[in-house]
Write a protein that holds these residues in place. Structure first.
Motif, PDB file in Angstrom:
ATOM      1  N   ASN A  29       1.155  -1.267  -0.263  1.00 30.55           N
ATOM      2  CA  ASN A  29      -0.006   0.092  -0.163  1.00 30.55           C
ATOM      3  C   ASN A  29       0.907   1.528  -0.398  1.00 30.55           C
ATOM      4  O   ASN A  29       0.331   1.885  -0.682  1.00 30.55           O
ATOM      5  CB  ASN A  29      -0.935  -0.049   1.243  1.00 30.55           C
ATOM      6  N   VAL A  30       1.913   1.504   0.501  1.00 27.98           N
ATOM      7  CA  VAL A  30       2.913   2.136   0.268  1.00 27.98           C
ATOM      8  C   VAL A  30       3.117   2.580  -0.577  1.00 27.98           C
ATOM      9  O   VAL A  30       3.592   4.089  -0.767  1.00 27.98           O
ATOM     10  CB  VAL A  30       4.037   1.687   1.840  1.00 27.98           C
ATOM     11  N   ALA A  31       3.949   1.838  -1.272  1.00 30.06           N
ATOM     12  CA  ALA A  31       4.120   1.594  -2.426  1.00 30.06           C
ATOM     13  C   ALA A  31       3.145   1.853  -3.526  1.00 30.06           C
ATOM     14  O   ALA A  31       3.709   3.645  -4.866  1.00 30.06           O
ATOM     15  CB  ALA A  31       5.113   0.284  -3.433  1.00 30.06           C
ATOM     16  N   PHE A  32       1.822   1.727  -3.274  1.00 27.79           N
ATOM     17  CA  PHE A  32       1.002   2.231  -4.290  1.00 27.79           C
ATOM     18  C   PHE A  32       0.266   3.852  -4.033  1.00 27.79           C
ATOM     19  O   PHE A  32      -0.019   4.553  -4.893  1.00 27.79           O
ATOM     20  CB  PHE A  32       0.080   1.279  -4.193  1.00 27.79           C
ATOM     21  N   LEU A  33       0.786   4.128  -2.858  1.00 33.05           N
ATOM     22  CA  LEU A  33       0.494   5.125  -2.034  1.00 33.05           C
ATOM     23  C   LEU A  33       1.301   6.590  -2.826  1.00 33.05           C
ATOM     24  O   LEU A  33       0.697   7.363  -3.212  1.00 33.05           O
ATOM     25  CB  LEU A  33      -0.217   4.995  -1.304  1.00 33.05           C
ATOM     26  N   ASN A  34       2.134   5.912  -2.563  1.00 34.64           N
ATOM     27  CA  ASN A  34       3.426   6.775  -3.103  1.00 34.64           C
ATOM     28  C   ASN A  34       3.714   7.042  -4.300  1.00 34.64           C
ATOM     29  O   ASN A  34       4.663   7.402  -5.294  1.00 34.64           O
ATOM     30  CB  ASN A  34       4.366   6.765  -2.074  1.00 34.64           C
ATOM     31  N   GLU A  35       2.622   6.239  -5.363  1.00 36.60           N
ATOM     32  CA  GLU A  35       3.053   5.860  -7.118  1.00 36.60           C
ATOM     33  C   GLU A  35       4.869   5.625  -7.436  1.00 36.60           C
ATOM     34  O   GLU A  35       5.490   6.258  -7.768  1.00 36.60           O
ATOM     35  CB  GLU A  35       2.850   6.994  -7.655  1.00 36.60           C
ATOM     36  N   ARG A  36       5.601   4.531  -6.374  1.00 41.41           N
ATOM     37  CA  ARG A  36       6.702   3.913  -6.345  1.00 41.41           C
ATOM     38  C   ARG A  36       6.811   2.401  -6.784  1.00 41.41           C
ATOM     39  O   ARG A  36       5.690   1.859  -6.608  1.00 41.41           O
ATOM     40  CB  ARG A  36       7.304   4.222  -5.158  1.00 41.41           C
ATOM     41  N   LYS A  37       7.642   2.261  -7.225  1.00 42.85           N
ATOM     42  CA  LYS A  37       8.452   0.515  -7.428  1.00 42.85           C
ATOM     43  C   LYS A  37       7.786   0.239  -6.610  1.00 42.85           C
ATOM     44  O   LYS A  37       8.537   0.390  -5.423  1.00 42.85           O
ATOM     45  CB  LYS A  37       9.895   0.720  -8.550  1.00 42.85           C
ATOM     46  N   ILE A  38       7.689  -1.329  -6.462  1.00 37.45           N
ATOM     47  CA  ILE A  38       7.364  -2.334  -5.020  1.00 37.45           C
ATOM     48  C   ILE A  38       9.110  -2.755  -4.992  1.00 37.45           C
ATOM     49  O   ILE A  38       8.830  -1.833  -3.817  1.00 37.45           O
ATOM     50  CB  ILE A  38       6.634  -3.040  -5.975  1.00 37.45           C
ATOM     51  N   LEU A  39       9.338  -2.795  -5.490  1.00 36.07           N
ATOM     52  CA  LEU A  39      11.389  -3.491  -5.058  1.00 36.07           C
ATOM     53  C   LEU A  39      12.499  -1.796  -5.146  1.00 36.07           C
ATOM     54  O   LEU A  39      12.639  -2.334  -6.625  1.00 36.07           O
ATOM     55  CB  LEU A  39      11.252  -4.883  -6.304  1.00 36.07           C
ATOM     56  N   SER A  40      12.248  -1.763  -4.400  1.00 36.33           N
ATOM     57  CA  SER A  40      12.867  -0.145  -4.636  1.00 36.33           C
ATOM     58  C   SER A  40      13.109   0.569  -3.338  1.00 36.33           C
ATOM     59  O   SER A  40      12.329   0.371  -2.158  1.00 36.33           O
ATOM     60  CB  SER A  40      11.551   0.516  -5.246  1.00 36.33           C
ATOM     61  N   LYS A  41      14.494   1.188  -3.124  1.00 40.83           N
ATOM     62  CA  LYS A  41      15.015   1.739  -1.820  1.00 40.83           C
ATOM     63  C   LYS A  41      14.359   2.733  -1.379  1.00 40.83           C
ATOM     64  O   LYS A  41      13.975   2.786  -0.319  1.00 40.83           O
ATOM     65  CB  LYS A  41      16.334   1.675  -2.362  1.00 40.83           C
ATOM     66  N   GLU A  42      13.911   3.579  -2.659  1.00 39.96           N
ATOM     67  CA  GLU A  42      12.767   4.309  -2.535  1.00 39.96           C
ATOM     68  C   GLU A  42      11.335   4.284  -1.849  1.00 39.96           C
ATOM     69  O   GLU A  42      10.839   4.839  -0.446  1.00 39.96           O
ATOM     70  CB  GLU A  42      12.332   5.295  -4.051  1.00 39.96           C
TER      71      GLU A  42
END
Length: 247
Positions: A29-42
């Motif tokens: 959910n953190v990845a999707f809500l922040n529009e980031r790749k799932i497997l990433s440092k960010e």
């Protein structure tokens, strides 16, 4: 001690697994809500900022896994629905918060659905055909509603994410049950929308995401048999005037 022919220790293991995956849902959910790749440092950094045990997701997914084990035992159905459940929960949360069902979620559901369609097709070709028809029907119904609604209202009546979600879910339920799930989703949506409007707790933009209603209807569809769901909807929609119609 056995419950429905399954040793209680298996239930404990599955509950722990479900709870662990429940916490992973929070990461997704953190990845999707922040529009980031799932497997990433960010994504991991964002997750660490808000990192805490989400006990609600842990408990919900653990209970869901126990219920799936009780209903399907250790079978292919248990496996496919235990893979689907975390994605359904994530879709519910993300769509509720930002009115988007991420393509990655929909595509993953679709990919897993295709794999199981192939597996079931090896055993029964007619079953595979039914699952593919479910995909076409589920996505097709919502696509038509989206196009017609958009033409009438002059704006998108339903997101394409909902269309993709229903298409993917059709692979898990087949033609007939995805139709019932569609009807149930609209029924839940109608009731919830009335409650939201009456309580005056709707969003400022007035938009009510439909994804959560699809998810709730799908979860009901997982645990309730096709015939029971059919009888329930027939009774509700006919206001009890139609008692029995054979499938």
């Amino acid at each position: 001690m056995y419950i429905n022919d399954i040793h209680i220790l298996i239930y404990v293991i599955i509950a722990i697994l479900g709870g662990t995956i429940g916490q992973f849902i929070e990461y997704l959910n953190v990845a999707f809500l922040n529009e980031r790749k799932i497997l990433s440092k960010e994504t991991y950094k964002e997750y660490k900022k808000v990192s805490k045990a989400n006990y609600l997701l842990i408990v919900i997914n653990a209970i869901a896994y126990i219920a799936l084990l009780y209903k399907f035992k250790l079978s292919l159905d248990f496996l496919r629905f235990s893979l689907l459940m975390p994605m359904l929960i994530s879709s519910f949360v993300v769509d509720y918060k930002i009115q988007i069902i991420p393509n990655r979620l929909n595509f993953t559901m679709f990919e897993i659905g295709i794999v199981f369609t192939f597996i079931f097709g090896i055993q029964n070709l007619n079953l595979a055909k039914d699952m593919l028809l479910g995909m076409i029907t589920g996505g097709g119904i919502f696509l038509i509603i989206t196009l017609i609604g958009g033409a009438i209202a002059g704006k998108e009546a339903m997101g394409l994410g909902d269309v993709k979600l229903m298409g993917a879910l059709g692979l898990y339920f087949g033609l007939y049950k995805i139709l019932l799930i569609s009807v149930l989703a609209f029924l839940i949506g109608a009731i919830a929308s009335i409650i939201i409007i009456i309580s005056k707790k709707n969003r400022k933009d007035g938009y009510i995401p439909f994804g959560p209603f699809i998810v709730l209807a799908t979860i009901v569809g997982i645990f309730v048999s096709t015939n029971s769901l059919y009888v329930f909807l027939l009774t509700i929609l006919s206001l009890g005037t139609i008692k029995t119609i054979k499938l």
